[in-house]
Design a protein around this motif. Structure first.
Motif, PDB file in Angstrom:
ATOM      1  N   SER A 195      43.500  36.489  57.025  1.00  0.00           N
ATOM      2  CA  SER A 195      42.044  35.920  57.207  1.00  0.00           C
ATOM      3  C   SER A 195      41.251  36.119  56.419  1.00  0.00           C
ATOM      4  N   TYR A 196      41.149  35.991  55.124  1.00  0.00           N
ATOM      5  CA  TYR A 196      39.903  35.218  54.054  1.00  0.00           C
ATOM      6  C   TYR A 196      39.557  34.465  54.205  1.00  0.00           C
ATOM      7  N   ASN A 197      38.378  33.954  53.772  1.00  0.00           N
ATOM      8  CA  ASN A 197      37.961  32.442  54.181  1.00  0.00           C
ATOM      9  C   ASN A 197      36.957  31.954  53.003  1.00  0.00           C
ATOM     10  N   VAL A 198      36.631  33.039  51.945  1.00  0.00           N
ATOM     11  CA  VAL A 198      36.029  32.206  50.364  1.00  0.00           C
ATOM     12  C   VAL A 198      36.950  31.112  49.728  1.00  0.00           C
ATOM     13  N   GLN A 199      36.204  30.185  49.969  1.00  0.00           N
ATOM     14  CA  GLN A 199      36.876  29.314  49.314  1.00  0.00           C
ATOM     15  C   GLN A 199      37.228  29.097  47.766  1.00  0.00           C
ATOM     16  N   ARG A 200      36.968  29.779  46.690  1.00  0.00           N
ATOM     17  CA  ARG A 200      36.734  30.162  45.284  1.00  0.00           C
ATOM     18  C   ARG A 200      36.351  31.340  45.251  1.00  0.00           C
ATOM     19  N   THR A 201      37.424  32.278  44.536  1.00  0.00           N
ATOM     20  CA  THR A 201      37.522  33.638  44.126  1.00  0.00           C
ATOM     21  C   THR A 201      38.502  33.454  42.787  1.00  0.00           C
ATOM     22  N   LEU A 202      36.894  34.600  42.160  1.00  0.00           N
ATOM     23  CA  LEU A 202      37.507  34.896  40.249  1.00  0.00           C
ATOM     24  C   LEU A 202      37.749  36.245  40.391  1.00  0.00           C
ATOM     25  N   LEU A 203      38.818  36.298  40.012  1.00  0.00           N
ATOM     26  CA  LEU A 203      39.118  37.978  40.235  1.00  0.00           C
ATOM     27  C   LEU A 203      39.591  38.595  38.225  1.00  0.00           C
ATOM     28  N   VAL A 204      38.971  39.829  38.508  1.00  0.00           N
ATOM     29  CA  VAL A 204      38.314  40.428  37.170  1.00  0.00           C
ATOM     30  C   VAL A 204      38.387  41.498  37.083  1.00  0.00           C
ATOM     31  N   LYS A 205      39.580  42.087  36.010  1.00  0.00           N
ATOM     32  CA  LYS A 205      40.632  42.975  35.761  1.00  0.00           C
ATOM     33  C   LYS A 205      40.105  43.743  33.928  1.00  0.00           C
ATOM     34  N   PHE A 206      40.742  44.948  33.996  1.00  0.00           N
ATOM     35  CA  PHE A 206      40.034  44.987  32.047  1.00  0.00           C
ATOM     36  C   PHE A 206      40.588  45.951  32.141  1.00  0.00           C
ATOM     37  N   ASN A 207      41.477  46.047  30.276  1.00  0.00           N
ATOM     38  CA  ASN A 207      42.823  46.397  29.830  1.00  0.00           C
ATOM     39  C   ASN A 207      42.718  47.754  29.836  1.00  0.00           C
ATOM     40  N   PHE A 208      41.485  48.395  30.291  1.00  0.00           N
ATOM     41  CA  PHE A 208      41.928  50.079  30.410  1.00  0.00           C
ATOM     42  C   PHE A 208      40.971  50.477  31.411  1.00  0.00           C
ATOM     43  N   ASP A 209      41.757  49.501  33.126  1.00  0.00           N
ATOM     44  CA  ASP A 209      41.327  50.670  33.560  1.00  0.00           C
ATOM     45  C   ASP A 209      42.195  50.820  34.640  1.00  0.00           C
ATOM     46  N   THR A 210      42.307  52.599  34.811  1.00  0.00           N
ATOM     47  CA  THR A 210      43.542  52.526  35.756  1.00  0.00           C
ATOM     48  C   THR A 210      43.831  52.999  36.917  1.00  0.00           C
ATOM     49  N   ILE A 211      42.798  52.443  37.433  1.00  0.00           N
ATOM     50  CA  ILE A 211      42.606  52.400  38.701  1.00  0.00           C
ATOM     51  C   ILE A 211      42.268  51.384  39.270  1.00  0.00           C
ATOM     52  N   ASP A 212      42.772  50.708  39.132  1.00  0.00           N
ATOM     53  CA  ASP A 212      42.081  48.892  39.150  1.00  0.00           C
ATOM     54  C   ASP A 212      43.261  48.220  39.731  1.00  0.00           C
ATOM     55  N   GLU A 213      42.693  47.885  40.815  1.00  0.00           N
ATOM     56  CA  GLU A 213      44.478  46.863  41.898  1.00  0.00           C
ATOM     57  C   GLU A 213      43.612  45.345  42.203  1.00  0.00           C
ATOM     58  N   THR A 214      43.175  45.299  41.019  1.00  0.00           N
ATOM     59  CA  THR A 214      43.184  43.917  41.063  1.00  0.00           C
ATOM     60  C   THR A 214      44.327  43.054  41.495  1.00  0.00           C
ATOM     61  N   ASP A 215      45.224  42.972  40.373  1.00  0.00           N
ATOM     62  CA  ASP A 215      47.044  42.796  41.046  1.00  0.00           C
ATOM     63  C   ASP A 215      46.868  42.857  41.971  1.00  0.00           C
ATOM     64  N   LEU A 216      46.935  43.683  42.899  1.00  0.00           N
ATOM     65  CA  LEU A 216      47.297  43.285  44.535  1.00  0.00           C
ATOM     66  C   LEU A 216      46.822  42.312  45.303  1.00  0.00           C
ATOM     67  N   LEU A 217      45.428  42.746  44.588  1.00  0.00           N
ATOM     68  CA  LEU A 217      44.542  41.981  45.748  1.00  0.00           C
ATOM     69  C   LEU A 217      44.902  40.484  45.061  1.00  0.00           C
ATOM     70  N   GLU A 218      45.541  39.945  44.144  1.00  0.00           N
ATOM     71  CA  GLU A 218      45.998  38.614  44.024  1.00  0.00           C
ATOM     72  C   GLU A 218      47.030  38.529  44.716  1.00  0.00           C
ATOM     73  N   GLU A 219      48.170  39.255  44.997  1.00  0.00           N
ATOM     74  CA  GLU A 219      49.276  38.916  45.418  1.00  0.00           C
ATOM     75  C   GLU A 219      48.729  39.180  47.071  1.00  0.00           C
ATOM     76  N   THR A 220      47.481  39.519  47.280  1.00  0.00           N
ATOM     77  CA  THR A 220      47.523  39.503  49.026  1.00  0.00           C
ATOM     78  C   THR A 220      46.360  38.632  49.164  1.00  0.00           C
ATOM     79  N   LEU A 221      45.797  38.159  48.478  1.00  0.00           N
ATOM     80  CA  LEU A 221      44.796  36.690  49.067  1.00  0.00           C
ATOM     81  C   LEU A 221      45.750  35.511  48.122  1.00  0.00           C
ATOM     82  N   LYS A 222      46.494  35.010  47.634  1.00  0.00           N
ATOM     83  CA  LYS A 222      47.187  34.361  46.600  1.00  0.00           C
ATOM     84  C   LYS A 222      47.543  33.163  48.008  1.00  0.00           C
ATOM     85  N   PRO A 223      48.859  33.412  48.695  1.00  0.00           N
ATOM     86  CA  PRO A 223      48.844  32.892  49.547  1.00  0.00           C
ATOM     87  C   PRO A 223      47.876  32.103  50.613  1.00  0.00           C
ATOM     88  N   ARG A 224      46.805  33.144  51.455  1.00  0.00           N
ATOM     89  CA  ARG A 224      45.623  32.755  52.580  1.00  0.00           C
ATOM     90  C   ARG A 224      44.689  31.587  51.431  1.00  0.00           C
TER      91      ARG A 224
END
Length: 255
Positions: free
Chosen positions: A159-188
């Motif tokens: 259901s994600y509807n935003v046309q353009r999205t930038l995902l930002v992650k940091f190299n010392f962030d142990t609780i970040d879930e950006t990679d999981l979000l990328e995997e989730t949103l990419k097909p949509r």
């Protein structure tokens, strides 16, 4: 937010000498960090109108309550033990009437101030009304956010509807879930002919929250001033890189 935006697009920004006509064609961009990033993604999924043209999602984070809140299970057990004491306390009856008192205060203010923001009042009333049930649920041992993280991912994936999205992650962030979000949103995003980009920057989960240290240089410039300014530069370097990265990305959308 939309109520505030509607007011600005109707009245402009007089203090900045900007009329509504000068603002109405400006694009709406959204920036969110951590749990705010989660709210961004949910808003872009639950709604199809009045959503941002682009999202900058920083350090996305959506974990179960037991992982997101330190000592949540211990606090739940303590709340459960204390609930009988709280319910028999006179303070409890005062707390139960707090919502009614708040509504009376809002009604009074609304009668006195013609431009009172009724939408904001309704939202705040809903928040106040939820507090007793939240405390009760914690006392009963309920320890899960609703919707759950997996339910959020399943919904956003279709259901994600935003046309353009930038995902930002940091190299010392142990609780970040950006990679999981990328995997989730990419097909949509691909299915709606949008774009999804990801960047990794130097920093940690708190980098977007760092404030500029205040250091007033004295009458004479001393070694202490030099050290303080050096530390200031170091502490803000990652935050400034983040700011430039997002600003440049938004600017590129208008080219």
């Amino acid at each position: 937010f939309n109520a505030c935006l509607d007011v600005i697009l109707t009245s402009g920004l007089p203090d900045a000498n900007l009329t509504a006509a000068q603002l109405v064609q400006l694009p709406v961009y959204s920036v969110g960090h951590s749990n705010g990033a989660l709210l961004q993604v949910l808003i872009g999924s639950y709604f199809s109108e009045k959503i941002p043209k682009a999202n900058a999602v920083i350090s996305y984070y959506n974990r179960p309550a037991t992982e997101a809140i330190p000592y949540f299970e211990q606090l739940s057990a303590l709340a459960s033990q204390m609930m009988p004491v709280v319910e028999s306390s006179p303070i409890n009856s005062m707390a139960r009437s707090a919502s009614d008192a708040w509504k009376v205060l809002n009604d009074t203010a609304g009668a006195m101030i013609p431009t009172y923001d009724q939408e904001a009042v309704i939202s705040l009333n809903k928040f106040v009304d939820q507090l007793p049930s939240v405390f009760k649920q914690v006392a009963q041992g309920i320890s899960k956010f609703k919707p759950t993280p997996s339910e959020n991912r399943d919904f956003c994936k279709k259901s994600y509807n935003v046309q353009r999205t930038l995902l930002v992650k940091f190299n010392f962030d142990t609780i970040d879930e950006t990679d999981l979000l990328e995997e989730t949103l990419k097909p949509r995003v691909e299915s709606i002919s949008g774009t999804l980009e990801k960047v990794s920057l130097s920093g940690n989960h708190m980098t977007p929250c760092i404030q500029e240290p205040r250091w007033q240089v004295g009458y004479m410039y001393t070694p202490a001033d030099a050290i303080a300014q050096g530390l200031k530069t170091l502490s803000l370097n990652d935050t400034r890189v983040l700011s430039r990265t997002i600003t440049n990305w938004f600017s590129s959308l208008e080219e």
